[in-house]
Design an enzyme around this catalytic site. Structure first.
Site, PDB file in Angstrom:
ATOM      1  N   GLY A  13      11.005 -11.879  -4.279  1.00  0.00           N
ATOM      2  CA  GLY A  13       9.841 -12.744  -4.143  1.00  0.00           C
ATOM      3  C   GLY A  13      10.079 -14.080  -3.466  1.00  0.00           C
ATOM      4  O   GLY A  13       9.365 -15.043  -3.749  1.00  0.00           O
ATOM      5  N   THR A  14      11.035 -14.145  -2.523  1.00  0.00           N
ATOM      6  CA  THR A  14      11.222 -15.436  -1.834  1.00  0.00           C
ATOM      7  C   THR A  14      10.021 -15.746  -0.939  1.00  0.00           C
ATOM      8  O   THR A  14       9.676 -16.921  -0.759  1.00  0.00           O
ATOM      9  CB  THR A  14      12.519 -15.472  -1.003  1.00  0.00           C
ATOM     10  OG1 THR A  14      12.447 -14.514   0.046  1.00  0.00           O
ATOM     11  CG2 THR A  14      13.741 -15.227  -1.869  1.00  0.00           C
ATOM     12  N   ASN A  15       9.391 -14.721  -0.398  1.00  0.00           N
ATOM     13  CA  ASN A  15       8.184 -14.980   0.404  1.00  0.00           C
ATOM     14  C   ASN A  15       7.025 -15.422  -0.476  1.00  0.00           C
ATOM     15  O   ASN A  15       6.226 -16.267  -0.080  1.00  0.00           O
ATOM     16  CB  ASN A  15       7.809 -13.742   1.227  1.00  0.00           C
ATOM     17  CG  ASN A  15       8.628 -13.659   2.494  1.00  0.00           C
ATOM     18  OD1 ASN A  15       8.456 -14.463   3.406  1.00  0.00           O
ATOM     19  ND2 ASN A  15       9.561 -12.720   2.543  1.00  0.00           N
ATOM     20  N   MET A  91       7.371  -2.834  -1.362  1.00  0.00           N
ATOM     21  CA  MET A  91       8.119  -1.732  -0.759  1.00  0.00           C
ATOM     22  C   MET A  91       7.496  -0.368  -1.029  1.00  0.00           C
ATOM     23  O   MET A  91       8.148   0.530  -1.570  1.00  0.00           O
ATOM     24  CB  MET A  91       9.568  -1.754  -1.258  1.00  0.00           C
ATOM     25  CG  MET A  91      10.289  -3.043  -0.959  1.00  0.00           C
ATOM     26  SD  MET A  91      10.317  -3.456   0.794  1.00  0.00           S
ATOM     27  CE  MET A  91      11.462  -4.831   0.750  1.00  0.00           C
ATOM     28  N   ILE A  93       4.333   2.346   0.793  1.00  0.00           N
ATOM     29  CA  ILE A  93       3.335   2.521   1.853  1.00  0.00           C
ATOM     30  C   ILE A  93       1.977   2.800   1.219  1.00  0.00           C
ATOM     31  O   ILE A  93       1.873   3.514   0.220  1.00  0.00           O
ATOM     32  CB  ILE A  93       3.789   3.619   2.840  1.00  0.00           C
ATOM     33  CG1 ILE A  93       4.911   3.041   3.720  1.00  0.00           C
ATOM     34  CG2 ILE A  93       2.626   4.119   3.686  1.00  0.00           C
ATOM     35  CD1 ILE A  93       5.489   3.999   4.725  1.00  0.00           C
ATOM     36  N   LEU A  94       0.954   2.191   1.795  1.00  0.00           N
ATOM     37  CA  LEU A  94      -0.414   2.363   1.283  1.00  0.00           C
ATOM     38  C   LEU A  94      -1.183   3.251   2.254  1.00  0.00           C
ATOM     39  O   LEU A  94      -1.052   3.109   3.468  1.00  0.00           O
ATOM     40  CB  LEU A  94      -1.078   0.990   1.160  1.00  0.00           C
ATOM     41  CG  LEU A  94      -0.396   0.076   0.135  1.00  0.00           C
ATOM     42  CD1 LEU A  94      -0.775  -1.380   0.367  1.00  0.00           C
ATOM     43  CD2 LEU A  94      -0.739   0.503  -1.292  1.00  0.00           C
ATOM     44  N   ASN A 108       0.819  -8.366   6.043  1.00  0.00           N
ATOM     45  CA  ASN A 108       2.184  -7.967   5.680  1.00  0.00           C
ATOM     46  C   ASN A 108       3.153  -8.805   6.484  1.00  0.00           C
ATOM     47  O   ASN A 108       2.886  -9.137   7.636  1.00  0.00           O
ATOM     48  CB  ASN A 108       2.398  -6.480   5.999  1.00  0.00           C
ATOM     49  CG  ASN A 108       3.801  -6.012   5.646  1.00  0.00           C
ATOM     50  OD1 ASN A 108       4.313  -6.310   4.560  1.00  0.00           O
ATOM     51  ND2 ASN A 108       4.448  -5.297   6.545  1.00  0.00           N
ATOM     52  N   HIS A 110       6.925  -8.613   8.038  1.00  0.00           N
ATOM     53  CA  HIS A 110       7.974  -7.636   8.354  1.00  0.00           C
ATOM     54  C   HIS A 110       9.126  -8.364   9.046  1.00  0.00           C
ATOM     55  O   HIS A 110       8.892  -9.169   9.958  1.00  0.00           O
ATOM     56  CB  HIS A 110       7.405  -6.527   9.256  1.00  0.00           C
ATOM     57  CG  HIS A 110       8.418  -5.478   9.558  1.00  0.00           C
ATOM     58  ND1 HIS A 110       8.771  -4.508   8.632  1.00  0.00           N
ATOM     59  CD2 HIS A 110       9.213  -5.280  10.639  1.00  0.00           C
ATOM     60  CE1 HIS A 110       9.717  -3.743   9.153  1.00  0.00           C
ATOM     61  NE2 HIS A 110      10.006  -4.190  10.368  1.00  0.00           N
TER      62      HIS A 110
HETATM   63  C1  GAR Z   1      11.507  -9.674   3.265  1.00  0.00           C
HETATM   64  O1  GAR Z   1      12.515  -9.812   4.225  1.00  0.00           O
HETATM   65  C2  GAR Z   1      10.318  -8.930   3.846  1.00  0.00           C
HETATM   66  O2  GAR Z   1      10.064  -9.259   5.175  1.00  0.00           O
HETATM   67  C3  GAR Z   1      10.797  -7.506   3.748  1.00  0.00           C
HETATM   68  O3  GAR Z   1      11.456  -7.438   2.499  1.00  0.00           O
HETATM   69  C4  GAR Z   1      11.962  -8.727   2.141  1.00  0.00           C
HETATM   70  C5  GAR Z   1      11.406  -9.127   0.786  1.00  0.00           C
HETATM   71  O4  GAR Z   1      12.002 -10.296   0.317  1.00  0.00           O
HETATM   72  N1  GAR Z   1       9.695  -6.596   3.847  1.00  0.00           N
HETATM   73  C6  GAR Z   1       9.771  -5.410   4.456  1.00  0.00           C
HETATM   74  O5  GAR Z   1      10.796  -4.964   4.932  1.00  0.00           O
HETATM   75  C7  GAR Z   1       8.459  -4.622   4.519  1.00  0.00           C
HETATM   76  N2  GAR Z   1       8.544  -3.580   5.491  1.00  0.00           N
HETATM   77  P1  GAR Z   1      11.328 -11.190  -0.825  1.00  0.00           P
HETATM   78  O6  GAR Z   1      11.003 -10.282  -2.007  1.00  0.00           O
HETATM   79  O7  GAR Z   1      12.403 -12.183  -1.184  1.00  0.00           O
HETATM   80  O8  GAR Z   1      10.101 -11.843  -0.248  1.00  0.00           O
END
Ligand code: GAR
Length: 199
Positions: A13-15, A91, A93-94, A108, A110
């Site tokens: 969940g850093t994003n 993670m 797919i919908l 999203n 990516h």
């Molecule tokens: C992030 O790098 C995000 O872009 C990627 O997973 C990581 C989640 O990190 N998402 C994908 O690859 C989706 N196809 P987070 O949980 O620390 O935000």
């Protein structure tokens, strides 16, 4: 009035944290009112609780099928009056049944410059492993609208990040997050919420 945002997560969940931290500065036209995880152990849930945001957990295994999983998600999202859904490290797919219910309302992030290193099977660290294996010199992050094609929806924003000598997938993942994802995602969320407000 601020648009109601739900953030869907699976892991660290850093994003999500970047979005929380952007509230009141970069992100003003929307407010995160709900965080939904498909993994009960996601650290992202702790981040949400610390920020005083309501959380929900929906497990595909408990729902029994993809259809029942998506129905449950829709019930929760619609029941909470959510305007915008942000997939932030979600993670799974919908299907079109879900995505067509929220046209241009699902974002999203990516961790590559789409159309490189994207689509089914490209997620998390795997994306950076493939970029390094291919030998590209520039990668980055993309924020896009979500439709029925994995990573195939309209692009909202992109930011390039240089690959450096000695990069490992982990080092590159961190740089892409710091230099691109955590900046781009709140900006894109603000733009989409603001545009929605003008409709
Ligand atoms: C992030 O790098 C995000 O872009 C990627 O997973 C990581 C989640 O990190 N998402 C994908 O690859 C989706 N196809 P987070 O949980 O620390 O935000």
């Amino acid at each position: 009035m601020a648009k109601k945002i739900a953030v869907l997560v699976s892991g660290g969940g850093t994003n999500l944290q970047a979005l929380i931290d952007a509230q009141g500065s970069v992100l003003n036209s929307g407010k995160i009112t709900l965080v939904v995880a498909n993994n009960a152990n996601a650290y992202a849930l702790e981040r949400a609780k610390k920020a005083g945001i309501d959380t929900a957990v929906v497990l595909k295994k408990e729902c029994g099928s993809q259809e029942a999983f998506e129905t449950k998600l829709m019930e929760i999202l619609d029941g909470n009056g959510i305007d915008i859904i942000i997939l932030a490290g979600f993670m799974t797919i919908l299907t079109e049944r879900f995505t067509s219910h929220y046209p241009k309302r699902i974002l999203n992030v990516h961790p590559s410059l789409i159309p490189a290193f994207c689509g089914a099977g490209y997620y998390g660290l795997r994306v950076h492993e493939e970029a390094l294996k291919y030998g590209v010199k520039v990668t980055g992050a993309t924020v896009h609208f979500v439709n029925e094609i994995p990573d195939g929806g309209e692009i909202i924003a992109q930011k390039a990040v240089y690959i450096e000598d000695g990069d490992t997938p982990e080092i590159l993942q961190r740089r892409v997050m710091e230099q691109a994802e955590w900046i781009l995602l709140p900006q894109a969320a603000e733009k989409v919420c603001a545009d929605l407000g003008h409709l």
